[in-house]
Design a protein around this motif. Sequence first.
Motif, PDB file in Angstrom:
ATOM      1  N   ILE A 286      -4.303  -0.490  -7.683  1.00 26.23           N
ATOM      2  CA  ILE A 286      -5.731  -0.541  -7.389  1.00 26.23           C
ATOM      3  C   ILE A 286      -6.009   0.549  -6.350  1.00 26.23           C
ATOM      4  N   LYS A 287      -6.939   1.435  -6.685  1.00 24.86           N
ATOM      5  CA  LYS A 287      -7.252   2.550  -5.783  1.00 24.86           C
ATOM      6  C   LYS A 287      -8.269   2.123  -4.725  1.00 24.86           C
ATOM      7  N   SER A 288      -8.020   2.540  -3.500  1.00 23.34           N
ATOM      8  CA  SER A 288      -8.995   2.389  -2.417  1.00 23.34           C
ATOM      9  C   SER A 288      -8.953   3.667  -1.594  1.00 23.34           C
TER      10      SER A 288
ATOM     11  N   SER B 210       5.574  -0.256   1.997  1.00 23.90           N
ATOM     12  CA  SER B 210       4.140  -0.314   2.304  1.00 23.90           C
ATOM     13  C   SER B 210       3.798   0.457   3.568  1.00 23.90           C
ATOM     14  N   SER B 211       2.719   1.243   3.510  1.00 26.90           N
ATOM     15  CA  SER B 211       2.273   1.991   4.681  1.00 26.90           C
ATOM     16  C   SER B 211       1.280   1.194   5.531  1.00 26.90           C
TER      17      SER B 211
ATOM     18  N   LEU C  57       0.850  -1.197   0.000  1.00 32.13           N
ATOM     19  CA  LEU C  57       0.000   0.000   0.000  1.00 32.13           C
ATOM     20  C   LEU C  57       0.885   1.246   0.000  1.00 32.13           C
ATOM     21  N   VAL C  58       0.672   2.112  -0.997  1.00 32.66           N
ATOM     22  CA  VAL C  58       1.404   3.380  -1.089  1.00 32.66           C
ATOM     23  C   VAL C  58       0.414   4.512  -1.362  1.00 32.66           C
ATOM     24  N   LYS C  59       0.902   5.751  -1.307  1.00 25.22           N
ATOM     25  CA  LYS C  59       0.012   6.911  -1.420  1.00 25.22           C
ATOM     26  C   LYS C  59      -0.415   7.247  -2.838  1.00 25.22           C
ATOM     27  N   THR C  60       0.460   6.988  -3.834  1.00 20.07           N
ATOM     28  CA  THR C  60       0.142   7.432  -5.195  1.00 20.07           C
ATOM     29  C   THR C  60       0.191   6.294  -6.208  1.00 20.07           C
ATOM     30  N   ALA C  61      -0.527   6.475  -7.301  1.00 20.91           N
ATOM     31  CA  ALA C  61      -0.502   5.504  -8.396  1.00 20.91           C
ATOM     32  C   ALA C  61       0.899   5.427  -8.995  1.00 20.91           C
ATOM     33  N   ALA C  62       1.591   6.569  -9.041  1.00 19.74           N
ATOM     34  CA  ALA C  62       2.951   6.587  -9.598  1.00 19.74           C
ATOM     35  C   ALA C  62       3.896   5.715  -8.765  1.00 19.74           C
ATOM     36  N   GLU C  63       3.793   5.808  -7.436  1.00 13.06           N
ATOM     37  CA  GLU C  63       4.619   4.966  -6.561  1.00 13.06           C
ATOM     38  C   GLU C  63       4.317   3.488  -6.805  1.00 13.06           C
ATOM     39  N   ALA C  64       3.028   3.156  -6.883  1.00 13.91           N
ATOM     40  CA  ALA C  64       2.630   1.761  -7.103  1.00 13.91           C
ATOM     41  C   ALA C  64       3.137   1.265  -8.452  1.00 13.91           C
TER      42      ALA C  64
END
Length: 92
Positions: free
Chosen positions: A77-79, A38-39, A10-17
Amino acid sequence: MNKAMARHILVKTAAEASALKKRLAKGEAFDMLARKYSSCPSGKKGGDLGEVRRRQMVPSIDKVIFTQPLRETHGPIKSKFGFHLVQVYYRD
């Protein structure tokens, strides 16, 4: 299929993922990247979510865990928590 075993980052941005997904594709270890980036508290366990049941996770993650191919890296995947990369080991 009511149970599955999965892990995630789990990360903050789509770019990081997306950047982490590229590193995974090049052969870097999922558990090591999860521990470092991962956060989610599961990051300390290499992203391991353990055994999860249907509707235990947020809907966007639940859908991936119970419908997408096994042993592939899915995402970003956004949540409501951020952006996830998910791998599913098995479903029962």
